[in-house]
Motif scaffolding. Structure first.
Motif, short mmCIF file in Angstrom:
data_model
loop_
_atom_site.label_atom_id
_atom_site.label_comp_id
_atom_site.label_asym_id
_atom_site.label_seq_id
_atom_site.Cartn_x
_atom_site.Cartn_y
_atom_site.Cartn_z
N GLY A 50 24.36 -8.45 88.24
CA GLY A 50 24.75 -9.24 89.40
C GLY A 50 24.00 -8.91 90.66
N ILE A 51 22.79 -8.34 90.53
CA ILE A 51 21.99 -7.94 91.70
C ILE A 51 20.64 -8.62 91.65
CG2 ILE A 51 20.89 -6.01 92.90
CD1 ILE A 51 23.07 -4.19 91.81
N VAL A 52 20.26 -9.24 92.75
CA VAL A 52 18.91 -9.81 92.88
C VAL A 52 18.15 -8.98 93.91
CG1 VAL A 52 19.74 -12.13 92.33
CG2 VAL A 52 19.51 -11.44 94.72
N PRO A 53 16.82 -8.98 93.85
CA PRO A 53 16.06 -8.26 94.87
C PRO A 53 16.38 -8.77 96.27
CG PRO A 53 14.64 -8.84 93.02
CD PRO A 53 15.94 -9.56 92.81
N SER A 54 16.40 -7.85 97.22
CA SER A 54 16.62 -8.24 98.62
C SER A 54 15.32 -8.67 99.28
CB SER A 54 17.21 -7.06 99.40
OG SER A 54 16.35 -5.93 99.34
N PHE A 55 14.20 -8.31 98.65
CA PHE A 55 12.89 -8.58 99.24
C PHE A 55 11.84 -8.62 98.15
CE2 PHE A 55 8.89 -6.40 100.38
CZ PHE A 55 8.34 -7.37 101.24
N GLY A 56 10.86 -9.50 98.33
CA GLY A 56 9.71 -9.54 97.44
C GLY A 56 8.44 -9.75 98.24
N LEU A 57 7.36 -9.11 97.78
CA LEU A 57 6.04 -9.29 98.37
C LEU A 57 5.12 -9.90 97.33
CD1 LEU A 57 3.80 -8.67 100.59
CD2 LEU A 57 3.37 -6.59 99.26
N GLU A 58 4.39 -10.93 97.73
CA GLU A 58 3.35 -11.51 96.90
C GLU A 58 2.01 -11.32 97.59
OE1 GLU A 58 3.17 -12.95 93.92
OE2 GLU A 58 5.31 -12.87 93.42
N VAL A 59 1.09 -10.63 96.93
CA VAL A 59 -0.28 -10.53 97.40
C VAL A 59 -1.07 -11.65 96.72
CG1 VAL A 59 -2.35 -9.09 97.56
CG2 VAL A 59 -0.07 -8.04 97.72
N VAL A 60 -1.66 -12.51 97.51
CA VAL A 60 -2.29 -13.72 96.99
C VAL A 60 -3.47 -13.35 96.09
CG1 VAL A 60 -3.56 -15.82 97.64
CG2 VAL A 60 -1.53 -15.11 98.93
N SER A 61 -3.53 -14.02 94.94
CA SER A 61 -4.60 -13.81 93.98
C SER A 61 -5.73 -14.80 94.23
CB SER A 61 -4.07 -13.98 92.56
OG SER A 61 -3.74 -15.35 92.33
N ARG A 62 -6.68 -14.84 93.33
CA ARG A 62 -7.77 -15.81 93.49
C ARG A 62 -7.28 -17.25 93.32
NH1 ARG A 62 -9.28 -13.18 88.60
NH2 ARG A 62 -9.13 -14.47 86.74
N TYR A 63 -6.11 -17.41 92.70
CA TYR A 63 -5.52 -18.75 92.57
C TYR A 63 -4.59 -18.99 93.77
CZ TYR A 63 -7.13 -17.75 87.85
OH TYR A 63 -7.89 -17.39 86.77
N TRP A 64 -5.16 -18.99 94.94
CA TRP A 64 -4.37 -18.96 96.16
C TRP A 64 -3.49 -20.19 96.34
CZ3 TRP A 64 -4.97 -22.51 100.16
CH2 TRP A 64 -6.09 -23.33 100.10
N GLU A 65 -3.97 -21.36 95.95
CA GLU A 65 -3.16 -22.58 96.14
C GLU A 65 -1.89 -22.50 95.31
OE1 GLU A 65 -6.67 -24.98 95.16
OE2 GLU A 65 -6.20 -26.19 96.93
N LYS A 66 -2.00 -21.99 94.09
CA LYS A 66 -0.83 -21.81 93.23
C LYS A 66 0.16 -20.83 93.85
CE LYS A 66 0.29 -20.20 88.54
NZ LYS A 66 0.86 -18.88 88.87
N TYR A 72 0.49 -20.05 97.00
CA TYR A 72 1.09 -20.59 98.23
C TYR A 72 2.24 -21.54 97.92
CZ TYR A 72 -2.37 -18.97 101.70
OH TYR A 72 -3.14 -18.21 102.57
N VAL A 73 2.12 -22.31 96.86
CA VAL A 73 3.12 -23.34 96.56
C VAL A 73 4.22 -22.83 95.64
CG1 VAL A 73 3.50 -25.61 95.50
CG2 VAL A 73 1.47 -25.21 96.92
N GLU A 74 3.83 -22.19 94.53
CA GLU A 74 4.80 -21.85 93.51
C GLU A 74 5.66 -20.64 93.86
OE1 GLU A 74 3.30 -21.55 89.58
OE2 GLU A 74 2.46 -23.57 89.57
N ALA A 75 5.08 -19.66 94.54
CA ALA A 75 5.85 -18.45 94.83
C ALA A 75 7.12 -18.75 95.63
CB ALA A 75 4.98 -17.43 95.55
N PRO A 76 7.05 -19.47 96.75
CA PRO A 76 8.30 -19.75 97.48
C PRO A 76 9.32 -20.53 96.66
CG PRO A 76 6.38 -20.18 98.86
CD PRO A 76 5.87 -19.96 97.47
N GLU A 77 8.85 -21.46 95.83
CA GLU A 77 9.78 -22.25 95.02
C GLU A 77 10.51 -21.38 94.01
OE1 GLU A 77 7.29 -25.22 93.28
OE2 GLU A 77 7.24 -26.48 95.09
N ARG A 78 9.77 -20.49 93.37
CA ARG A 78 10.39 -19.63 92.36
C ARG A 78 11.32 -18.59 92.99
NH1 ARG A 78 8.88 -19.61 87.10
NH2 ARG A 78 7.20 -21.02 86.49
#
Length: 205
Positions: A98-114, A116-122
């Protein structure tokens, strides 16, 4: 404070035959890896310094929907509040404790457009309340930016609340700034403190 998600104790006793992969082969570059390898233990030390009990992980799958192994995020660095730092974690299934992360960091890969769009949605679908997307190469395209900050505010979904081309971003869940130092292959992310993030929290060395 732990972030609790709904969980059925009856459902938790049922054996789940679903296979949840532990990892997958990702074409991560050396700079990406060096950033994460420095920052994860720094965040862990910073939270311990503040007296906050939390597990700080990196590059592991967070599954947020039972029987759906593609419904997952894999933060470069993440924090599980209220979970002991020495907990063994191969993957994390939010419904089991019953615990979700309080914070997540994404370091952008070479597939930057993906990223930028998919990370916030997921992250929104996972119920994670704070996300920072850091792009080490913002100058490579006019639509790229160094920092994007997403938060859940009141009853609103995960929303981008700040964008910056500067060298730092304040993270509420951590109680500090994340700050970019160095350039090129020497670029790293550090924990920074003070009202404006001017003081670098020391590394273990």
């Amino acid at each position: 404070m732990s972030i609790i998600v709904g969980v059925s104790h009856r459902a938790a006793r049922v054996v789940d035959p679903t296979i949840y992969p532990v990892d997958e082969k990702v074409g991560e570059n050396s700079l990406h890896r060096w950033i994460v390898e420095l920052l994860r233990p720094l965040v862990e030390r910073w939270l311990r310094h503040r007296g906050v009990e939390a597990f700080v992980g990196a590059d592991q799958f967070i599954y947020y929907r039972p029987h759906a192994p593609t419904e997952r995020v894999s933060p470069d660095v993440y924090v599980l509040p209220g979970v002991r730092p020495n907990t063994h974690v191969s993957v994390w299934k939010t419904w089991e404790r019953g615990i979700v992360p309080s914070f997540g960091l994404e370091v952008v890969s070479r597939y930057w457009e993906k990223d930028y769009v998919e990370a916030p949605e997921r992250y929104a679908a996972a119920g994670i309340p704070e996300l920072v997307v850091f792009d080490p190469w913002p100058d490579r395209h006019p639509d790229r930016v160094a920092w994007q900050h997403f938060r859940r505010i009141r009853n609103r979904p995960l929303t981008r609340v700040d964008v910056s081309g500067g060298d730092r971003m304040r993270v509420s869940a951590l109680g500090c700034f994340l700050r970019a130092v160095g350039q090129g292959e020497s670029l790293r992310l550090r924990v920074a403190t003070g009202p404006r993030g001017d003081e670098l929290f020391p590394t273990g060395e």
